[in-house]
Motif scaffolding. Sequence first.
Motif, PDB file in Angstrom:
ATOM      1  N   ILE A 100       0.843  -1.198   0.000  1.00 34.43           N
ATOM      2  CA  ILE A 100       0.000   0.000   0.000  1.00 34.43           C
ATOM      3  C   ILE A 100       0.876   1.245   0.000  1.00 34.43           C
ATOM      4  CG2 ILE A 100      -1.673   1.319   1.373  1.00 34.43           C
ATOM      5  CD1 ILE A 100      -2.773  -1.423   2.342  1.00 34.43           C
ATOM      6  N   GLY A 101       1.940   1.240   0.808  1.00 30.26           N
ATOM      7  CA  GLY A 101       2.839   2.384   0.854  1.00 30.26           C
ATOM      8  C   GLY A 101       3.530   2.638  -0.476  1.00 30.26           C
ATOM      9  N   GLN A 102       4.000   1.580  -1.131  1.00 23.71           N
ATOM     10  CA  GLN A 102       4.626   1.749  -2.445  1.00 23.71           C
ATOM     11  C   GLN A 102       3.634   2.332  -3.448  1.00 23.71           C
ATOM     12  OE1 GLN A 102       7.088  -1.862  -3.680  1.00 23.71           O
ATOM     13  NE2 GLN A 102       6.290  -2.526  -1.683  1.00 23.71           N
ATOM     14  N   GLY A 103       2.395   1.817  -3.409  1.00 23.88           N
ATOM     15  CA  GLY A 103       1.385   2.311  -4.332  1.00 23.88           C
ATOM     16  C   GLY A 103       1.032   3.760  -4.077  1.00 23.88           C
ATOM     17  N   LEU A 104       0.929   4.137  -2.786  1.00 23.39           N
ATOM     18  CA  LEU A 104       0.580   5.515  -2.450  1.00 23.39           C
ATOM     19  C   LEU A 104       1.708   6.468  -2.822  1.00 23.39           C
ATOM     20  CD1 LEU A 104      -1.511   7.380  -1.089  1.00 23.39           C
ATOM     21  CD2 LEU A 104      -0.302   6.993   1.071  1.00 23.39           C
ATOM     22  N   ALA A 105       2.956   6.076  -2.559  1.00 16.62           N
ATOM     23  CA  ALA A 105       4.089   6.938  -2.899  1.00 16.62           C
ATOM     24  C   ALA A 105       4.182   7.167  -4.406  1.00 16.62           C
ATOM     25  CB  ALA A 105       5.382   6.325  -2.375  1.00 16.62           C
ATOM     26  N   ALA A 106       3.859   6.141  -5.196  1.00 16.85           N
ATOM     27  CA  ALA A 106       3.892   6.286  -6.649  1.00 16.85           C
ATOM     28  C   ALA A 106       2.738   7.144  -7.156  1.00 16.85           C
ATOM     29  CB  ALA A 106       3.855   4.907  -7.306  1.00 16.85           C
ATOM     30  N   THR A 120       8.332  -6.719   3.287  1.00 16.87           N
ATOM     31  CA  THR A 120       7.428  -6.582   2.156  1.00 16.87           C
ATOM     32  C   THR A 120       8.250  -6.617   0.875  1.00 16.87           C
ATOM     33  OG1 THR A 120       5.594  -5.248   1.282  1.00 16.87           O
ATOM     34  CG2 THR A 120       7.498  -4.045   2.116  1.00 16.87           C
ATOM     35  N   ALA A 121       7.592  -6.470  -0.259  1.00 23.88           N
ATOM     36  CA  ALA A 121       8.284  -6.481  -1.545  1.00 23.88           C
ATOM     37  C   ALA A 121       7.389  -5.824  -2.579  1.00 23.88           C
ATOM     38  CB  ALA A 121       8.627  -7.907  -1.971  1.00 23.88           C
ATOM     39  N   ALA A 122       7.944  -5.600  -3.766  1.00 24.82           N
ATOM     40  CA  ALA A 122       7.150  -5.034  -4.851  1.00 24.82           C
ATOM     41  C   ALA A 122       6.178  -6.060  -5.427  1.00 24.82           C
ATOM     42  CB  ALA A 122       8.069  -4.508  -5.960  1.00 24.82           C
ATOM     43  N   GLN A 123       6.506  -7.330  -5.256  1.00 32.14           N
ATOM     44  CA  GLN A 123       5.612  -8.423  -5.641  1.00 32.14           C
ATOM     45  C   GLN A 123       5.845  -9.559  -4.653  1.00 32.14           C
ATOM     46  OE1 GLN A 123       6.266 -10.204  -9.526  1.00 32.14           O
ATOM     47  NE2 GLN A 123       4.133 -10.863  -9.657  1.00 32.14           N
ATOM     48  N   ILE A 124       4.760 -10.079  -4.091  1.00 31.75           N
ATOM     49  CA  ILE A 124       4.861 -11.100  -3.052  1.00 31.75           C
ATOM     50  C   ILE A 124       4.146 -12.362  -3.511  1.00 31.75           C
ATOM     51  CG2 ILE A 124       4.348 -11.700  -0.655  1.00 31.75           C
ATOM     52  CD1 ILE A 124       4.297  -8.705  -0.011  1.00 31.75           C
ATOM     53  N   GLY A 125       4.889 -13.433  -3.672  1.00 33.25           N
ATOM     54  CA  GLY A 125       4.283 -14.711  -4.027  1.00 33.25           C
ATOM     55  C   GLY A 125       3.754 -14.739  -5.449  1.00 33.25           C
ATOM     56  N   ASP A 191       1.756  -6.310  -8.846  1.00 33.30           N
ATOM     57  CA  ASP A 191       3.159  -6.315  -9.260  1.00 33.30           C
ATOM     58  C   ASP A 191       3.558  -4.853  -9.422  1.00 33.30           C
ATOM     59  OD1 ASP A 191       5.654  -6.465 -10.328  1.00 33.30           O
ATOM     60  OD2 ASP A 191       5.135  -7.776 -12.010  1.00 33.30           O
ATOM     61  N   LEU A 192       4.214  -4.310  -8.408  1.00 30.03           N
ATOM     62  CA  LEU A 192       4.555  -2.886  -8.372  1.00 30.03           C
ATOM     63  C   LEU A 192       5.996  -2.635  -8.797  1.00 30.03           C
ATOM     64  CD1 LEU A 192       2.790  -1.854  -5.023  1.00 30.03           C
ATOM     65  CD2 LEU A 192       1.826  -2.127  -7.312  1.00 30.03           C
ATOM     66  N   THR A 193       6.585  -3.603  -9.478  1.00 28.03           N
ATOM     67  CA  THR A 193       8.011  -3.523  -9.814  1.00 28.03           C
ATOM     68  C   THR A 193       8.364  -2.217 -10.511  1.00 28.03           C
ATOM     69  OG1 THR A 193       8.152  -5.930  -9.987  1.00 28.03           O
ATOM     70  CG2 THR A 193       9.898  -4.647 -11.048  1.00 28.03           C
ATOM     71  N   GLU A 194       7.631  -1.883 -11.560  1.00 25.35           N
ATOM     72  CA  GLU A 194       8.023  -0.716 -12.357  1.00 25.35           C
ATOM     73  C   GLU A 194       7.744   0.588 -11.625  1.00 25.35           C
ATOM     74  OE1 GLU A 194       9.925  -0.963 -14.949  1.00 25.35           O
ATOM     75  OE2 GLU A 194       9.801  -3.123 -14.582  1.00 25.35           O
ATOM     76  N   SER A 195       6.621   0.695 -10.945  1.00 22.61           N
ATOM     77  CA  SER A 195       6.332   1.945 -10.226  1.00 22.61           C
ATOM     78  C   SER A 195       7.272   2.118  -9.039  1.00 22.61           C
ATOM     79  CB  SER A 195       4.866   1.990  -9.784  1.00 22.61           C
ATOM     80  OG  SER A 195       4.547   0.893  -8.948  1.00 22.61           O
ATOM     81  N   ALA A 221      15.875  -7.385  -2.525  1.00 20.42           N
ATOM     82  CA  ALA A 221      15.719  -7.168  -3.966  1.00 20.42           C
ATOM     83  C   ALA A 221      14.854  -5.949  -4.246  1.00 20.42           C
ATOM     84  CB  ALA A 221      15.124  -8.414  -4.616  1.00 20.42           C
ATOM     85  N   THR A 222      13.810  -5.754  -3.447  1.00 24.02           N
ATOM     86  CA  THR A 222      12.976  -4.571  -3.627  1.00 24.02           C
ATOM     87  C   THR A 222      13.717  -3.320  -3.204  1.00 24.02           C
ATOM     88  OG1 THR A 222      10.909  -5.796  -3.426  1.00 24.02           O
ATOM     89  CG2 THR A 222      10.824  -3.455  -2.900  1.00 24.02           C
ATOM     90  N   ALA A 223      14.522  -3.418  -2.142  1.00 26.71           N
ATOM     91  CA  ALA A 223      15.355  -2.277  -1.742  1.00 26.71           C
ATOM     92  C   ALA A 223      16.305  -1.883  -2.871  1.00 26.71           C
ATOM     93  CB  ALA A 223      16.135  -2.620  -0.479  1.00 26.71           C
ATOM     94  N   ASP A 224      16.930  -2.867  -3.484  1.00 26.85           N
ATOM     95  CA  ASP A 224      17.839  -2.591  -4.599  1.00 26.85           C
ATOM     96  C   ASP A 224      17.098  -1.946  -5.764  1.00 26.85           C
ATOM     97  OD1 ASP A 224      19.880  -3.706  -3.119  1.00 26.85           O
ATOM     98  OD2 ASP A 224      19.855  -5.628  -4.176  1.00 26.85           O
TER      99      ASP A 224
END
Length: 261
Positions: A100-106, A120-125, A191-195, A221-224
């Motif tokens: 949710i935080g990644q989505g809101l920041a984007a 957490t991660a940009a994509q989980i499972g 899948d929030l990888t690109e945002s 990996a998401t931090a990177d």
Amino acid sequence: MQTISISDITLHIRDEGPCDGRVVMFANSLGTDLRVWDALLPLLPDGLRILRFDKRGHGLSDATPAPYAMDRLVADAEAVCDTLDLRDITFVGLSIGGLIGQGLAAKRPDLVRALVLMDTAAQIGTAQMWQDRIDAINAGGVAALADPILERWFTPGFRETNPEFALWRNMLTRTSVAGYTGCCAAIAGADLTESTRALALPVMAMAGDGDGSTPPDLVRATADLCGAEFHVIPEAGHIPCVEQPAATARLLADFLERTAP
């Protein structure tokens, strides 16, 4: 009790601290409510405005019919911010709260000045993994999967010796089926990888060394991906703010100091 009515639901929130304090907004994990932060908050610096909320289907917030979409959960958090006229937020998200935080920041860089991603991660499972969990819970309730979920949440030492462990089981199993499976569907479709790769704000990521849901390598990996600093918290599972609140608070307090306005 504090509530905000938005769109189709009423959300339970807790807004504490000085109105003119720096805003730190917390979003909890799947199967927990805003009490997941209780042990952490007293260890943070004075003068903060702390905003917590139960996402839809969790805690005391309304549970709308499943499934949910991540965009809907992000919009809920966005509506809380706009209703309370919050700006320059440091958003701390645990597990699905981190999505949710990644989505809101984007979506709303005007709202979020800094981001903390906890376990957490940009994509989980995978979508199939989440569908299997949805099917099992629809058939037997959240309690049917409580044991394996709790094994991922907490280290063996916590599960075997901490008297609070029974209360965390109660919190998990009393989550509504609609709320739990609705959020499972939101994670499955996210899948929030690109945002997240495109984020241009200070980000700190952390993970418990014994996390069985989002292992440290996944969080790293998401931090990177977004150039975030990364920390591993020893002797913690998926919810380090419960198992290791002091270590978690030290990392968060240092980040807040370094990203102060």
